[in-house]
Design a protein around this motif. Sequence first.
Motif, PDB file in Angstrom:
ATOM      1  N   GLY A 254      17.591   1.773   8.036  1.00 54.07           N
ATOM      2  CA  GLY A 254      17.574   2.827   6.963  1.00 54.07           C
ATOM      3  C   GLY A 254      16.416   3.229   6.312  1.00 54.07           C
ATOM      4  O   GLY A 254      15.260   2.450   6.448  1.00 54.07           O
ATOM      5  N   ASN A 255      16.553   3.954   4.997  1.00 54.43           N
ATOM      6  CA  ASN A 255      15.132   4.184   4.394  1.00 54.43           C
ATOM      7  C   ASN A 255      14.519   3.203   3.887  1.00 54.43           C
ATOM      8  O   ASN A 255      13.325   3.478   3.628  1.00 54.43           O
ATOM      9  N   ASN A 256      14.980   2.040   3.286  1.00 55.92           N
ATOM     10  CA  ASN A 256      14.574   0.871   2.600  1.00 55.92           C
ATOM     11  C   ASN A 256      13.519   0.206   3.584  1.00 55.92           C
ATOM     12  O   ASN A 256      12.483   0.082   3.121  1.00 55.92           O
ATOM     13  N   ALA A 257      13.680   0.092   4.761  1.00 56.73           N
ATOM     14  CA  ALA A 257      12.807  -0.639   5.613  1.00 56.73           C
ATOM     15  C   ALA A 257      11.558   0.318   6.094  1.00 56.73           C
ATOM     16  O   ALA A 257      10.566  -0.292   6.014  1.00 56.73           O
ATOM     17  N   SER A 258      11.668   1.559   6.011  1.00 62.30           N
ATOM     18  CA  SER A 258      10.771   2.519   6.369  1.00 62.30           C
ATOM     19  C   SER A 258       9.951   2.624   5.160  1.00 62.30           C
ATOM     20  O   SER A 258       8.674   2.565   5.287  1.00 62.30           O
ATOM     21  N   THR A 259      10.492   2.590   3.947  1.00 60.23           N
ATOM     22  CA  THR A 259       9.769   2.693   2.751  1.00 60.23           C
ATOM     23  C   THR A 259       8.937   1.345   2.421  1.00 60.23           C
ATOM     24  O   THR A 259       7.592   1.466   2.214  1.00 60.23           O
ATOM     25  N   LEU A 260       9.496   0.291   2.797  1.00 62.67           N
ATOM     26  CA  LEU A 260       8.890  -0.932   2.724  1.00 62.67           C
ATOM     27  C   LEU A 260       7.536  -1.091   3.743  1.00 62.67           C
ATOM     28  O   LEU A 260       6.654  -1.726   3.381  1.00 62.67           O
ATOM     29  N   PHE A 261       7.812  -0.691   4.847  1.00 63.48           N
ATOM     30  CA  PHE A 261       6.858  -0.703   5.899  1.00 63.48           C
ATOM     31  C   PHE A 261       5.522   0.140   5.287  1.00 63.48           C
ATOM     32  O   PHE A 261       4.274  -0.045   5.558  1.00 63.48           O
ATOM     33  N   LEU A 262       5.845   1.444   5.006  1.00 61.44           N
ATOM     34  CA  LEU A 262       4.917   2.330   4.257  1.00 61.44           C
ATOM     35  C   LEU A 262       4.066   1.735   3.273  1.00 61.44           C
ATOM     36  O   LEU A 262       2.960   1.836   3.039  1.00 61.44           O
ATOM     37  N   VAL A 263       4.759   0.937   2.479  1.00 56.25           N
ATOM     38  CA  VAL A 263       4.239   0.192   1.279  1.00 56.25           C
ATOM     39  C   VAL A 263       3.012  -0.695   1.978  1.00 56.25           C
ATOM     40  O   VAL A 263       2.075  -0.927   1.471  1.00 56.25           O
ATOM     41  N   GLY A 264       3.414  -1.533   2.997  1.00 55.82           N
ATOM     42  CA  GLY A 264       2.476  -2.306   3.492  1.00 55.82           C
ATOM     43  C   GLY A 264       1.267  -1.593   4.153  1.00 55.82           C
ATOM     44  O   GLY A 264       0.114  -1.955   4.132  1.00 55.82           O
ATOM     45  N   LEU A 265       1.503  -0.409   4.866  1.00 48.95           N
ATOM     46  CA  LEU A 265       0.532   0.474   5.375  1.00 48.95           C
ATOM     47  C   LEU A 265      -0.264   1.011   4.269  1.00 48.95           C
ATOM     48  O   LEU A 265      -1.663   0.885   4.342  1.00 48.95           O
ATOM     49  N   PHE A 266       0.184   1.359   3.149  1.00 55.12           N
ATOM     50  CA  PHE A 266      -0.722   1.599   2.054  1.00 55.12           C
ATOM     51  C   PHE A 266      -1.771   0.461   1.680  1.00 55.12           C
ATOM     52  O   PHE A 266      -2.923   0.665   1.281  1.00 55.12           O
ATOM     53  N   GLY A 267      -1.034  -0.710   1.467  1.00 52.46           N
ATOM     54  CA  GLY A 267      -1.769  -2.116   0.998  1.00 52.46           C
ATOM     55  C   GLY A 267      -2.907  -1.971   2.244  1.00 52.46           C
ATOM     56  O   GLY A 267      -4.088  -2.542   1.803  1.00 52.46           O
ATOM     57  N   ALA A 268      -2.594  -2.086   3.514  1.00 50.73           N
ATOM     58  CA  ALA A 268      -3.698  -2.107   4.198  1.00 50.73           C
ATOM     59  C   ALA A 268      -4.830  -0.926   4.214  1.00 50.73           C
ATOM     60  O   ALA A 268      -5.885  -1.339   4.462  1.00 50.73           O
ATOM     61  N   ALA A 269      -4.327  -0.014   4.113  1.00 51.24           N
ATOM     62  CA  ALA A 269      -5.254   1.187   4.070  1.00 51.24           C
ATOM     63  C   ALA A 269      -6.354   1.206   2.847  1.00 51.24           C
ATOM     64  O   ALA A 269      -7.480   1.471   3.031  1.00 51.24           O
ATOM     65  N   PHE A 270      -5.428   0.834   1.625  1.00 50.54           N
ATOM     66  CA  PHE A 270      -6.401   0.999   0.360  1.00 50.54           C
ATOM     67  C   PHE A 270      -7.198  -0.383   0.349  1.00 50.54           C
ATOM     68  O   PHE A 270      -8.521  -0.044  -0.062  1.00 50.54           O
ATOM     69  N   SER A 271      -6.794  -1.478   0.828  1.00 50.10           N
ATOM     70  CA  SER A 271      -7.852  -2.321   0.840  1.00 50.10           C
ATOM     71  C   SER A 271      -9.017  -2.405   1.780  1.00 50.10           C
ATOM     72  O   SER A 271     -10.031  -2.850   1.457  1.00 50.10           O
ATOM     73  N   SER A 272      -8.661  -1.633   2.759  1.00 46.01           N
ATOM     74  CA  SER A 272      -9.946  -1.314   3.754  1.00 46.01           C
ATOM     75  C   SER A 272     -10.913  -0.133   3.243  1.00 46.01           C
ATOM     76  O   SER A 272     -11.860  -0.445   3.447  1.00 46.01           O
ATOM     77  N   LEU A 273      -9.966   0.791   2.438  1.00 47.70           N
ATOM     78  CA  LEU A 273     -11.094   1.578   1.951  1.00 47.70           C
ATOM     79  C   LEU A 273     -11.707   1.200   0.962  1.00 47.70           C
ATOM     80  O   LEU A 273     -13.128   1.315   1.039  1.00 47.70           O
ATOM     81  N   ILE A 274     -11.463   0.207   0.103  1.00 41.79           N
ATOM     82  CA  ILE A 274     -12.676  -0.347  -0.813  1.00 41.79           C
ATOM     83  C   ILE A 274     -13.489  -1.276  -0.165  1.00 41.79           C
ATOM     84  O   ILE A 274     -14.614  -1.230  -0.393  1.00 41.79           O
ATOM     85  N   GLY A 275     -12.874  -2.140   0.603  1.00 42.06           N
ATOM     86  CA  GLY A 275     -13.565  -3.416   1.206  1.00 42.06           C
ATOM     87  C   GLY A 275     -14.672  -2.659   2.377  1.00 42.06           C
ATOM     88  O   GLY A 275     -15.789  -3.067   2.197  1.00 42.06           O
ATOM     89  N   ASN A 276     -14.209  -1.802   3.137  1.00 37.72           N
ATOM     90  CA  ASN A 276     -15.053  -1.161   4.240  1.00 37.72           C
ATOM     91  C   ASN A 276     -16.281  -0.543   3.472  1.00 37.72           C
ATOM     92  O   ASN A 276     -17.538  -0.827   3.667  1.00 37.72           O
ATOM     93  N   ALA A 277     -16.292   0.075   2.390  1.00 34.45           N
ATOM     94  CA  ALA A 277     -17.080   0.999   1.604  1.00 34.45           C
ATOM     95  C   ALA A 277     -18.001   0.103   0.991  1.00 34.45           C
ATOM     96  O   ALA A 277     -19.122   0.080   1.086  1.00 34.45           O
ATOM     97  N   SER A 278     -17.470  -1.178   0.445  1.00 41.85           N
ATOM     98  CA  SER A 278     -18.572  -2.198  -0.204  1.00 41.85           C
ATOM     99  C   SER A 278     -19.345  -2.825   0.879  1.00 41.85           C
ATOM    100  O   SER A 278     -20.499  -3.168   0.739  1.00 41.85           O
ATOM    101  N   VAL A 279     -18.691  -2.908   2.016  1.00 39.04           N
ATOM    102  CA  VAL A 279     -19.759  -3.616   3.172  1.00 39.04           C
ATOM    103  C   VAL A 279     -20.773  -2.627   3.428  1.00 39.04           C
ATOM    104  O   VAL A 279     -22.049  -3.126   3.497  1.00 39.04           O
TER     105      VAL A 279
END
Length: 389
Positions: A254-279
């Motif tokens: 259902g929608n909840n699982a898809s939403t939950l995984f997209l939240v995880g994807l956001f966490g992965a993308a935003f952490s790399s967005l800041i971290g990668n730029a810092s490097v």
Amino acid sequence: MITAALVFGPSKLTITSKLGAVYGYSLLWVVIVAILFMAVFTGMSTRIGVATHQSLLASVRQKWGKPASVLMGIGVFLVTTSFQAGNSIGVGIAVGELYHTSPVPWILFFNAFGISLLFFRSFYSVLERTMILLIFVKLFSFVTTFFWAEPDAGKIVSGFTTPTIPEGSQGLIIAFIASCFSIVGALYQSYLIQERIRINPALREAKNDSTTGIILLGGMCSIVIICAAAILNPKGIAVNSATDMAKALEPIFGNNASTLFLVGLFGAAFSSLIGNASVGGTLLGDALGLGSNFSSRSVRYLVALVMIIGASIAIRFGKLPLELIVFAQSVTIFIVPFIGTALYMVGNDREIMGDKVNSPLVKVVAGLGLLVIFSLAIINCKELFLNNP
């Protein structure tokens, strides 16, 4: 924690999802191999940061001269800038999918937000807290998905303990090891530990252990592989992006699982967005003599520059252009073995390291890691320049 967060980005999420979806549980052992080498080199980089009162590039300058350190700094900047567009796209798609909107406004918003963090007086503390929060967002998302998936415990144990190489899996194995065993991420660890010591000098005498973050990195990779193996592999659903994994969860949970995984994807993308730029910003600043820590205004501007370039490419093309991927791979092929060798040689130098010099065991394991790095470089060089005329 920061190193783990910046290494586990959208590309890692895609590769791990694909590993499980296509090959089930059989390639879980690859995580152990990649994490072992990553832990050894990250630990080495941590000791270099603690043992010396100068940056790692300054130690490289001391051993091999200014051209070597400038080459490393510029090379890392080019690699991180080239891949930054992928992190911007990941953030935009994750939030855009959640709210059924275009990714462009979210790319602009979260890059602007990331740049605004640079203007906090203690940027490192803000970065550290943000990364730890995002790590736990990712862990919560993926662990919850893990329990929903109800994986086969016996197959999990077998996947970790019985190394096999299924037919056609070599390319994905190479891609996973190359991205998880991140020499650039390991190199940056020395800068992060020195930033912590600059804020709290007493930490130089404390036990500085980088293993926890790397174990978390391995745990997240394993969980995503297991989820894909349990949910997608039996149904023959292949994934080509992290959002494919989220969409595949929807009809099952259902929608909840898809939403939950997209939240995880956001966490992965935003952490790399800041971290990668810092490097990229930190290493280029150090190479050009503009500073090697976040107290330098020039370093912060260079970090912002990486974000701006990545966001511009993401908005202009909507995806990572093939030419940019080829360019990034070309630079990576030549710069990563050089960085790995420099880390190894500095870590073995008793004059620089003192009592924190590499132990005989670390020398052996890290030496094997260097063989892996050079082997991957040769394979990538062959694929890039010989098989794609």
